[in-house]
Design a protein around this motif. Sequence first.
Motif, PDB file in Angstrom:
ATOM      1  N   ASP A 278       1.217  -1.439  -0.336  1.00 20.88           N
ATOM      2  CA  ASP A 278      -0.473  -0.067   0.206  1.00 20.88           C
ATOM      3  C   ASP A 278       0.650   1.875   0.009  1.00 20.88           C
ATOM      4  O   ASP A 278       0.501   2.397  -0.552  1.00 20.88           O
ATOM      5  CB  ASP A 278      -1.080   0.307   1.356  1.00 20.88           C
ATOM      6  CG  ASP A 278      -2.735  -0.502   1.227  1.00 20.88           C
ATOM      7  OD1 ASP A 278      -2.889  -0.346  -0.330  1.00 20.88           O
ATOM      8  OD2 ASP A 278      -3.116  -1.636   1.959  1.00 20.88           O
TER       9      ASP A 278
ATOM     10  N   SER B  23      -7.584  -2.388  -0.784  1.00 22.99           N
ATOM     11  CA  SER B  23      -6.923  -1.131  -0.820  1.00 22.99           C
ATOM     12  C   SER B  23      -7.821   0.149  -0.701  1.00 22.99           C
ATOM     13  O   SER B  23      -8.685   0.120  -1.807  1.00 22.99           O
ATOM     14  CB  SER B  23      -6.139  -1.192  -1.999  1.00 22.99           C
ATOM     15  OG  SER B  23      -5.264   0.141  -1.722  1.00 22.99           O
TER      16      SER B  23
ATOM     17  N   ASN C 147      -6.677   2.800  -1.250  1.00 20.63           N
ATOM     18  CA  ASN C 147      -6.320   3.549  -2.485  1.00 20.63           C
ATOM     19  C   ASN C 147      -7.431   4.071  -3.568  1.00 20.63           C
ATOM     20  O   ASN C 147      -7.833   3.109  -4.052  1.00 20.63           O
ATOM     21  CB  ASN C 147      -5.173   3.562  -2.871  1.00 20.63           C
ATOM     22  CG  ASN C 147      -3.914   4.418  -3.971  1.00 20.63           C
ATOM     23  OD1 ASN C 147      -4.696   5.347  -4.102  1.00 20.63           O
ATOM     24  ND2 ASN C 147      -2.637   4.326  -3.718  1.00 20.63           N
TER      25      ASN C 147
END
Length: 378
Positions: free
Chosen positions: A80, A116, A118
């Motif tokens: 990450d 994730s 993100n």
Amino acid sequence: MPPPRTPQIPVVVLAGFLGSGKTTLLNHLLRNRAGTRIGVIVNDFGAIEIDAMTVSGQVGSTVSLGNGCLCCAVDASELDTFLETLTRPSARLDVIVIEASGLAEPQELVRMLLASDNPHILYGGLVEVVDAAEFDATRQRHPELDRHLAVADLVVLNKTDRVEEDERERLRATVAELSGPAAVISAEHGRIDPELLFDPALRPDGEEMAGQLSFEDLLRQEECDEHEECDGHGDADHLHAAYESVDFTADVPMDPRRFMAFLDSRPEGLYRIKGFVDFGAGDGDNSYALHAVGRFLRFAPRPWARGEQRLTQLVMIGAGIDADALTAGLAACRAEPEPDAADTERAMWGVLRYVPEPAREGDAEADAADVQDAAVEA
């Protein structure tokens, strides 16, 4: 009008047991990137040969490859962190490729990507590289290969030049059986068309038009010299023969239920679908960008521009696909001339469950779980 969405960078997982040729394939992508800026994450302690140089990966390091690409070596726990680094606007990358360790569990890397938070990344598929010459021996040493193939989105049957035609057909049939709906592409020396994995970047400013040959150009010319059939453009031309691309355009809106039924039953070998869908009465304000790779599916609504022609425009990429059947299947998804607006809006829920909504945490988590299960099911 809502603010424009931040462009998302596709992240492709490149896996395969030691000796399968995945590093060779990665180097081929970097040498034939056509101006696309690639970020490489190496989940291993090996070395990648880039252009005329060797970049030795050390955990925690990031190295510029001098051609608009970046390379870093990471521990899985740091994934990450490095994705955050590579997705910063200053990196200006178009695609990220994670080369998994030869002993890595690709399913776990896929789960990490899908989990994730993100917002700048988009799952780009799991590519499993298989050594045709050593397939049976590898499968005997590593029975988990069957499981890896079962979760792959694209299988590259590599080193096919080292086996006879009959054996090649047997291997292809075996791999296809183990990988289910995944597309299977045969390759020599890891040479596949980069457009299978990502779209070439368009740079109108001409910043990639160098005045002299780069290492990338020189190496491509060396590969041409090694292959008499090459006409000066590298392998790009004849690599297209390994897969098919089908275009579809309609000026009539798509019926949401029929369209989702088409996606749910998409045929084996259909690897990628990209483009925009007009759902008409289902959402008159937005066109829906579609991104599908393997079992993974995402929609992203975007407002229609003033005066924009309302079309559904799709490109489908795969191996061994029936172009006529795909076109006919999509044509059958067109909405009735006067659809029931209320029913169409209800049918849109099948589409909206694949639209990420971070603001609604509960729904987003449920949606992520659904997609994760679909993307990594055996």
